[in-house]
Design a protein around this motif. Structure first.
Motif, PDB file in Angstrom:
ATOM      1  N   ARG A 238       0.913  -1.120  -0.018  1.00 55.56           N
ATOM      2  CA  ARG A 238       0.033  -0.168  -0.039  1.00 55.56           C
ATOM      3  C   ARG A 238       0.639   1.278   0.023  1.00 55.56           C
ATOM      4  O   ARG A 238       0.400   2.061  -0.740  1.00 55.56           O
ATOM      5  N   ASN A 239       1.913   1.232   0.529  1.00 51.70           N
ATOM      6  CA  ASN A 239       2.940   2.297   0.586  1.00 51.70           C
ATOM      7  C   ASN A 239       3.972   2.388  -0.234  1.00 51.70           C
ATOM      8  O   ASN A 239       4.834   2.995  -0.064  1.00 51.70           O
ATOM      9  N   ASP A 240       3.960   1.377  -1.564  1.00 49.98           N
ATOM     10  CA  ASP A 240       5.057   1.351  -2.305  1.00 49.98           C
ATOM     11  C   ASP A 240       5.287   2.499  -2.984  1.00 49.98           C
ATOM     12  O   ASP A 240       4.637   3.384  -3.383  1.00 49.98           O
ATOM     13  N   PRO A 241       6.430   2.899  -2.677  1.00 49.02           N
ATOM     14  CA  PRO A 241       7.158   4.327  -3.199  1.00 49.02           C
ATOM     15  C   PRO A 241       6.800   4.374  -4.752  1.00 49.02           C
ATOM     16  O   PRO A 241       6.355   5.666  -5.186  1.00 49.02           O
ATOM     17  N   ILE A 242       6.778   3.480  -5.436  1.00 48.16           N
ATOM     18  CA  ILE A 242       6.907   3.659  -6.983  1.00 48.16           C
ATOM     19  C   ILE A 242       5.341   3.877  -7.299  1.00 48.16           C
ATOM     20  O   ILE A 242       5.071   4.984  -8.117  1.00 48.16           O
ATOM     21  N   TYR A 243       4.391   3.338  -6.720  1.00 42.87           N
ATOM     22  CA  TYR A 243       2.922   3.458  -6.915  1.00 42.87           C
ATOM     23  C   TYR A 243       2.642   5.009  -6.520  1.00 42.87           C
ATOM     24  O   TYR A 243       2.054   5.492  -7.359  1.00 42.87           O
ATOM     25  N   TRP A 244       3.042   5.262  -5.392  1.00 43.54           N
ATOM     26  CA  TRP A 244       2.741   6.691  -4.956  1.00 43.54           C
ATOM     27  C   TRP A 244       3.695   7.884  -5.659  1.00 43.54           C
ATOM     28  O   TRP A 244       2.806   8.939  -5.902  1.00 43.54           O
ATOM     29  N   SER A 245       4.634   7.734  -6.092  1.00 45.15           N
ATOM     30  CA  SER A 245       5.215   8.427  -7.177  1.00 45.15           C
ATOM     31  C   SER A 245       4.554   8.641  -8.353  1.00 45.15           C
ATOM     32  O   SER A 245       4.458   9.730  -8.924  1.00 45.15           O
ATOM     33  N   ASN A 246       4.103   7.510  -8.919  1.00 44.84           N
ATOM     34  CA  ASN A 246       3.252   7.638  -9.997  1.00 44.84           C
ATOM     35  C   ASN A 246       1.807   8.433  -9.669  1.00 44.84           C
ATOM     36  O   ASN A 246       1.458   9.189 -10.612  1.00 44.84           O
ATOM     37  N   TYR A 248       1.492  10.703  -7.291  1.00 45.19           N
ATOM     38  CA  TYR A 248       1.789  12.174  -7.428  1.00 45.19           C
ATOM     39  C   TYR A 248       2.078  12.609  -8.646  1.00 45.19           C
ATOM     40  O   TYR A 248       1.770  13.831  -9.008  1.00 45.19           O
ATOM     41  N   ARG A 249       2.914  11.986  -9.450  1.00 46.81           N
ATOM     42  CA  ARG A 249       3.307  12.549 -10.768  1.00 46.81           C
ATOM     43  C   ARG A 249       1.972  12.662 -11.556  1.00 46.81           C
ATOM     44  O   ARG A 249       1.831  13.755 -12.244  1.00 46.81           O
ATOM     45  N   PHE A 250       0.900  11.868 -11.660  1.00 55.66           N
ATOM     46  CA  PHE A 250      -0.319  12.135 -12.258  1.00 55.66           C
ATOM     47  C   PHE A 250      -1.085  13.347 -11.666  1.00 55.66           C
ATOM     48  O   PHE A 250      -1.535  14.130 -12.509  1.00 55.66           O
ATOM     49  N   THR A 251      -1.232  13.138 -10.522  1.00 51.73           N
ATOM     50  CA  THR A 251      -2.042  14.208  -9.660  1.00 51.73           C
ATOM     51  C   THR A 251      -1.352  15.633  -9.975  1.00 51.73           C
ATOM     52  O   THR A 251      -2.240  16.702 -10.264  1.00 51.73           O
ATOM     53  N   ASP A 252      -0.254  15.711  -9.824  1.00 53.28           N
ATOM     54  CA  ASP A 252       0.256  16.889 -10.229  1.00 53.28           C
ATOM     55  C   ASP A 252       0.299  17.572 -11.686  1.00 53.28           C
ATOM     56  O   ASP A 252       0.399  18.662 -11.777  1.00 53.28           O
ATOM     57  N   GLY A 253       0.661  16.525 -12.397  1.00 59.45           N
ATOM     58  CA  GLY A 253       0.415  16.924 -13.896  1.00 59.45           C
ATOM     59  C   GLY A 253      -0.877  17.418 -14.317  1.00 59.45           C
ATOM     60  O   GLY A 253      -0.756  18.331 -15.099  1.00 59.45           O
ATOM     61  N   ILE A 254      -2.048  16.748 -13.778  1.00 62.57           N
ATOM     62  CA  ILE A 254      -3.198  16.927 -14.314  1.00 62.57           C
ATOM     63  C   ILE A 254      -3.497  18.467 -14.007  1.00 62.57           C
ATOM     64  O   ILE A 254      -4.547  19.260 -14.602  1.00 62.57           O
ATOM     65  N   THR A 255      -3.004  19.178 -12.982  1.00 56.13           N
ATOM     66  CA  THR A 255      -3.107  20.489 -12.631  1.00 56.13           C
ATOM     67  C   THR A 255      -2.803  21.618 -13.474  1.00 56.13           C
ATOM     68  O   THR A 255      -3.156  22.557 -13.489  1.00 56.13           O
ATOM     69  N   ASP A 256      -1.887  21.148 -14.536  1.00 53.94           N
ATOM     70  CA  ASP A 256      -1.184  22.143 -15.740  1.00 53.94           C
ATOM     71  C   ASP A 256      -1.305  21.346 -16.867  1.00 53.94           C
ATOM     72  O   ASP A 256      -0.623  20.327 -17.049  1.00 53.94           O
ATOM     73  N   ALA A 257      -2.332  21.444 -17.999  1.00 57.69           N
ATOM     74  CA  ALA A 257      -2.168  21.071 -19.118  1.00 57.69           C
ATOM     75  C   ALA A 257      -0.766  21.039 -19.902  1.00 57.69           C
ATOM     76  O   ALA A 257      -0.814  20.062 -20.786  1.00 57.69           O
ATOM     77  N   ASN A 258      -0.036  21.798 -19.658  1.00 58.73           N
ATOM     78  CA  ASN A 258       1.439  21.861 -20.239  1.00 58.73           C
ATOM     79  C   ASN A 258       2.638  21.281 -19.400  1.00 58.73           C
ATOM     80  O   ASN A 258       3.653  21.526 -19.571  1.00 58.73           O
ATOM     81  N   SER A 259       1.956  20.584 -18.137  1.00 61.46           N
ATOM     82  CA  SER A 259       3.306  20.188 -17.339  1.00 61.46           C
ATOM     83  C   SER A 259       4.131  19.166 -17.803  1.00 61.46           C
ATOM     84  O   SER A 259       3.569  18.506 -18.836  1.00 61.46           O
ATOM     85  N   PRO A 260       5.319  19.106 -17.446  1.00 56.20           N
ATOM     86  CA  PRO A 260       6.161  18.084 -17.958  1.00 56.20           C
ATOM     87  C   PRO A 260       5.718  16.512 -17.604  1.00 56.20           C
ATOM     88  O   PRO A 260       5.743  15.385 -18.215  1.00 56.20           O
ATOM     89  N   VAL A 397     -12.695  12.442  -7.814  1.00 50.03           N
ATOM     90  CA  VAL A 397     -13.099  11.240  -8.411  1.00 50.03           C
ATOM     91  C   VAL A 397     -12.320  11.064  -9.827  1.00 50.03           C
ATOM     92  O   VAL A 397     -12.694  11.911 -10.733  1.00 50.03           O
ATOM     93  N   GLY A 398     -11.738  10.092 -10.051  1.00 41.66           N
ATOM     94  CA  GLY A 398     -10.821   9.854 -11.054  1.00 41.66           C
ATOM     95  C   GLY A 398      -9.259  10.112 -10.865  1.00 41.66           C
ATOM     96  O   GLY A 398      -8.617  10.110 -11.888  1.00 41.66           O
ATOM     97  N   ASN A 399      -9.070  11.004  -9.929  1.00 41.76           N
ATOM     98  CA  ASN A 399      -7.634  11.461  -9.822  1.00 41.76           C
ATOM     99  C   ASN A 399      -7.065  10.537  -8.699  1.00 41.76           C
ATOM    100  O   ASN A 399      -5.732  10.068  -8.914  1.00 41.76           O
ATOM    101  N   PHE A 400      -7.580  10.161  -7.622  1.00 41.32           N
ATOM    102  CA  PHE A 400      -6.930   9.449  -6.521  1.00 41.32           C
ATOM    103  C   PHE A 400      -7.531   8.143  -6.230  1.00 41.32           C
ATOM    104  O   PHE A 400      -9.098   8.046  -6.650  1.00 41.32           O
ATOM    105  N   GLN A 474      -1.586  16.166  -2.414  1.00 41.08           N
ATOM    106  CA  GLN A 474      -1.140  16.692  -1.301  1.00 41.08           C
ATOM    107  C   GLN A 474      -2.144  17.773  -0.738  1.00 41.08           C
ATOM    108  O   GLN A 474      -2.454  17.979   0.383  1.00 41.08           O
ATOM    109  N   ALA A 475      -2.657  18.440  -1.627  1.00 35.20           N
ATOM    110  CA  ALA A 475      -3.548  19.697  -1.225  1.00 35.20           C
ATOM    111  C   ALA A 475      -4.769  19.218  -0.794  1.00 35.20           C
ATOM    112  O   ALA A 475      -5.383  19.616   0.161  1.00 35.20           O
ATOM    113  N   PHE A 476      -5.319  18.009  -1.497  1.00 31.57           N
ATOM    114  CA  PHE A 476      -6.390  17.277  -1.092  1.00 31.57           C
ATOM    115  C   PHE A 476      -6.249  16.840   0.559  1.00 31.57           C
ATOM    116  O   PHE A 476      -7.190  17.086   1.380  1.00 31.57           O
TER     117      PHE A 476
END
Length: 492
Positions: A238-246, A248-260, A397-400, A474-476
């Motif tokens: 449940r705490n797998d760092p690879i899963y959670w890094s994905n 965070y990467r996804f949820t941080d990414g969706i906040t900006d359509a032009n994000s890396p 919903v659909g994010n996390f 993290q904001a949520f």
């Protein structure tokens, strides 16, 4: 038979016995609250995992992450769990935690009105039962009102035609010609399952989807035994760092359509498609014309293999009409079919509706939700005291992972109701100013997300604004860690 009546006001009334309703029931018992009921419209608990029984149904959150934190399950069969096993898990958890006696089945809520003088909610069901409760928790879910397509001639089809969430057990799909209309997660999973069972599968895609490759594997009996003996092994997953890094990467990414991060997701999906689908004509059909994650991202380990099986055809043209023996395309092509499955999604803006909810001053929820469903930080509504929502409007919903969302929202609610349970107040609600400020900031942020990048999806509200949480994970988590006192008003 006399209608069931509750003789005295309840502390809580929970609407819905799906994942979040079961969570609320268990958490209420944990607070020592016994004066509550859960009203469930169906004859069985489970929510979406009761309604959906189609072949290939699988959760797209890893099984150990899609589990209550207080009810870890060593028996998951695979990294991603089937719908049948998830439904069984929820039934077992409800039984293990002793909440089954609190559930009233076949009790669909028709009306829910706040009595300002008594600070109580009056709730009636479609069957005529009446309840009163100090607090209401709407755990009705998001995706439970099937959306049917407006296709000419659907009613004239001579075979079986039905929505994927209303699976017809009398329909024969083995060795049959099956049309799957829709290309969300459900449509993808159906094609995967039917590609090795049906004589022919035609996948009708209005627009193809970007697919993120994920692993799938079975847990061995030895692994399950180890999980039973040492729950910390489950926690490690449940705490797998690879899963959670994905995450965070996804949820941080969706906040900006032009994000890396979004560009990286696009590259992964593009490379996966090019590596797996060698036929240029089919690859062109399966290539979306919008950026990855603009629609809800599809997670699959097998679709590109299954869609290339000889029995499967991909149809991207427009449907002209459905005829008695099959589907006629706008270019004249005809697909003869025995079964049509409508994997066309849900009315995601319904939530508790069609129940009529009335708050202070006789204001209806339909009025408050015009032009869009909304809730303060996705949980509470100004003018609707002691009314709380789990996985309600503007939730991620659909994010996390949905269970994680609901558990965090419950912790937020528990803090809000503590003064009420202690007898220090009779009601709580957010201020209109706080909610207006939240919604203004949310809409501004939502427009910048990948969901607002120009494609059509069920994320968009009637005005075209993405209806989901527009900030990162993290904001949520921070928002749900504690209510901001200045944003709420308590009544004595």
């Amino acid at each position: 038979m006399a209608k069931q009546q509750t003789p005295a006001p309840l502390r809580f009334l929970v609407i819905g016995a799906g994942m979040s309703g079961i969570l609320a029931a268990i958490k209420l018992r944990g607070l020592g609250v016994e004066e509550y009921v859960v009203l469930e419209k169906a004859g069985m608990l489970g929510g979406t995992w009761r309604d959906n029984r189609y072949p290939g149904l699988t959760c797209d959150t890893p099984s150990h992450a899609y589990s209550f934190s207080f009810a870890l399950n060593p028996e998951w069969d695979g990294y991603y769990a089937t719908g049948a096993q998830i439904g069984a898990y929820f039934r077992k958890v409800a039984d293990d935690f002793g909440v089954m006696p609190f559930i009233r089945f076949n009790s669909e809520v028709a009306d829910c009105a706040f009595d300002e003088e008594r600070a109580l909610w009056s709730v009636t069901t479609t069957g005529g039962d009446s309840y009163e409760a100090q607090m209401v928790i709407a755990a009705s879910g998001v995706l439970h009102h099937p959306k049917l397509p407006a296709i000419e001639g659907l009613e004239n089809f001579a075979g079986k035609a039905f929505h994927s969430a209303r699976w017809d057990d009398s329909a024969v799909v083995d060795g049959a010609r099956v049309g799957v209309i829709g290309c969300g997660s459900t449509g993808i999973q159906l094609v995967n399952a039917l590609s090795s069972r049906s004589e022919r599968v035609v996948h009708f895609q209005r627009s193809p989807q970007w697919i993120m490759p994920v692993p799938q594997f079975a847990y061995t009996q030895e692994q399950k035994a180890a999980f039973r003996a040492d729950p910390s092994l489950i926690e490690a997953i449940r705490n797998d760092p690879i899963y959670w890094s994905n995450i965070y990467r996804f949820t941080d990414g969706i906040t900006d359509a032009n994000s890396p991060q979004i560009r990286e997701i696009q590259e992964i999906c593009q490379q996966y498609l090019e590596e797996k689908v060698k036929d240029p004509e089919l690859r062109a059909k399966l290539t979306p014309n919008y950026p990855a994650a603009c629609k809800r991202l599809i997670y699959s380990w097998e679709y590109y293999d299954c869609v290339q099986r000889p029995a499967v055809a991909v149809e991207t043209g427009g449907i002209a009409r459905i005829e008695a023996q099959g589907v006629r395309m706008k270019d004249g092509t005809f697909h003869p079919l025995d079964v049509i499955v409508l994997a066309t999604g849900f009315n995601a803006d319904s939530f508790i509706r069609p129940a009529q909810v009335t708050g202070r001053g006789g204001r209806s929820l339909d009025d408050f939700w015009s032009p869009r469903p909304t809730a303060h930080r996705s949980v509470t509504l100004p003018g609707f005291p002691n009314f709380f929502m789990l996985n309600g409007p503007t939730s991620p919903v659909g994010n996390f992972p949905l269970i994680d969302i609901a558990e965090r929202q419950w912790d937020y609610i528990a803090q809000l109701v503590a003064p009420l349970l202690a007898g220090e107040a009779s009601a709580v609600e957010p201020t209109r100013e706080a909610h207006a400020a939240y919604e203004e900031a949310r809409i501004a942020a939502a427009k910048k997300t990948i969901f607002g990048a120009g494609c059509s999806s069920w994320y968009l509200d009637p005005t075209g604004i993405p209806a989901t949480w527009p900030w990162g994970y993290q904001a949520f988590a921070d928002a749900m860690s504690a209510p901001v006192p200045a944003e709420f008003v308590y009544s004595k």
